[in-house]
Design an enzyme around this catalytic site. Sequence first.
Site, short mmCIF file in Angstrom:
data_model
loop_
_atom_site.label_atom_id
_atom_site.label_comp_id
_atom_site.label_asym_id
_atom_site.label_seq_id
_atom_site.Cartn_x
_atom_site.Cartn_y
_atom_site.Cartn_z
N SER A 1 -9.61 2.18 3.01
CA SER A 1 -8.72 2.86 2.09
C SER A 1 -7.73 1.94 1.36
CB SER A 1 -7.92 3.91 2.85
OG SER A 1 -7.10 3.29 3.85
N SER B 1 -9.89 -0.30 7.29
CA SER B 1 -9.37 -0.10 5.94
C SER B 1 -8.74 -1.33 5.30
CB SER B 1 -8.35 1.05 5.93
OG SER B 1 -8.99 2.28 6.16
N LYS C 1 0.84 -1.20 0.00
CA LYS C 1 0.00 0.00 0.00
C LYS C 1 0.87 1.24 0.00
CE LYS C 1 -3.89 2.07 2.58
NZ LYS C 1 -4.79 1.91 3.75
#
Length: 494
Positions: free
Chosen positions: A154, A178, A79
Amino acid sequence: MGLLELTALELGKQIKEKKVSVKEAVEASFSRIRESEETVHAFITLEEEKALKNAEEVQARIDAGVLSGPLAGVPMAVKDNICTEGMKTTCGSRILYNFVPAYSAQAVTNLKKAGAVIVGKTNMDEFAMGSTTETSWFGPTANPWNKKHVPGGSSGGSCAAVASGEVFYALGSDTGGSIRQPSSFCGVTGIKPTYGTVSRYGLIAYGSSLDQIGPVARDTADCAAVLEILASHDKKDSTSVPRKDYNFTEALTGEAKGMKIGIPSDYLGEGLDDEIRTAVLQGAELLKSQGAEVEFFDLGMVEYAIPAYYVIASAEASSNLSRFDGVKYGYRTGEYEDLHEMYKKSRSEGFGTEVKRRIMLGSFVLSSGYYDAYYLKALRTKALIKQAFDRAFEKYDIILGPAAPSTAPAMGESLCDPLKMYLGDIYTVSVNLAGLPGISVPCKTDEKGLPIGLQMIAGCFEEKKLFRAASAYEKARGRWELPISGCRPDKEGK
């Protein structure tokens, strides 16, 4: 079964047995990326040349017997809020559009030591603030099951990359769900470990008391294997907790005999889609078939989780994001007359709407006259939520419930109503407030063909119970197929 349909552990075994080379695995990932990335957009940065060079190095270490771990040589992604030395780390924001860290996060360092091959950095909501991966400055990510729907957020880029077969596992971060919510939306497995289990060193902070790095993969066994690599005590992180036992894979027994599982009645009430309620109850029945005892109970404090979370997270965000000022690195406005104007214009132009909204909310609740009324009250509420879970875990090994109140919404729906988007985190934020581990496991699809995730929560440092229950559920459910190649197309057959 094709190469891309293998789990990370299955591929790792084939690499170890020399049935597949590391280079072949990496080339297969990039071939898949070229096929799907135009419509999925799971990545912000791709590093094919570096990955192929790294593949040769990892292969040599495997052949020499230096690397013998179960995931050595398996392609994966990180990420884009987790620092990687020499590779852009943008947080999905214009203000860090060109930032290249001089060091790697401890989690990334641990993976590299184990022979991981990083193919790139995945897309995300800007500074992890969002639930759809639509607030990224680099554009939205699509759900591989249906490109007209969001992947969640996210960590939507990481989950979409795994779901579409672009990589075999990925790293995400979880501040209020997330990892678990996009895992649910994308039909993959994702775990948020107990706070302090994985070092936060090198994770660009959103809410420091809530953030935690965790893996996203195709099944529970992959997640357990990745977490064994990630988890370690790190002196560079003051919140890192030393643990005596990191052998999570030994809990993958596939049976739940003697486990007591509680379903909060509060989680099945108003606001939950009927199909998801049915899926949770069916999941409970499958766990019963594996020997678990299941009962309903009142958890309490559920209605206070969202307001407490957004007050605390926004307050911490307003402090953490103050460092991005256009001076040291990242975006700087082109025209300004003095230092104050440079700060103001750089931040105004560099941050997106959602980030500005949360910075303003955080600054407000920390301001004179409102600190006691909002921030301190939220901290007291956080303590009460933790106590409610502590009482529940005196009786139950696992708390079972949904990961989200609905399946993945269509593109653009959530951004029109931020409050509705915030309320979508109702089943996940409490886990972060209490510092607990939680996992989302895919269970079925709804009438639109979109995945539904089953969330399991355990007490602090009880990841083994999570993995045991999740593996038992998977055994009863059977192998889960992802929309890879011809396996399972989305609703439109794309």
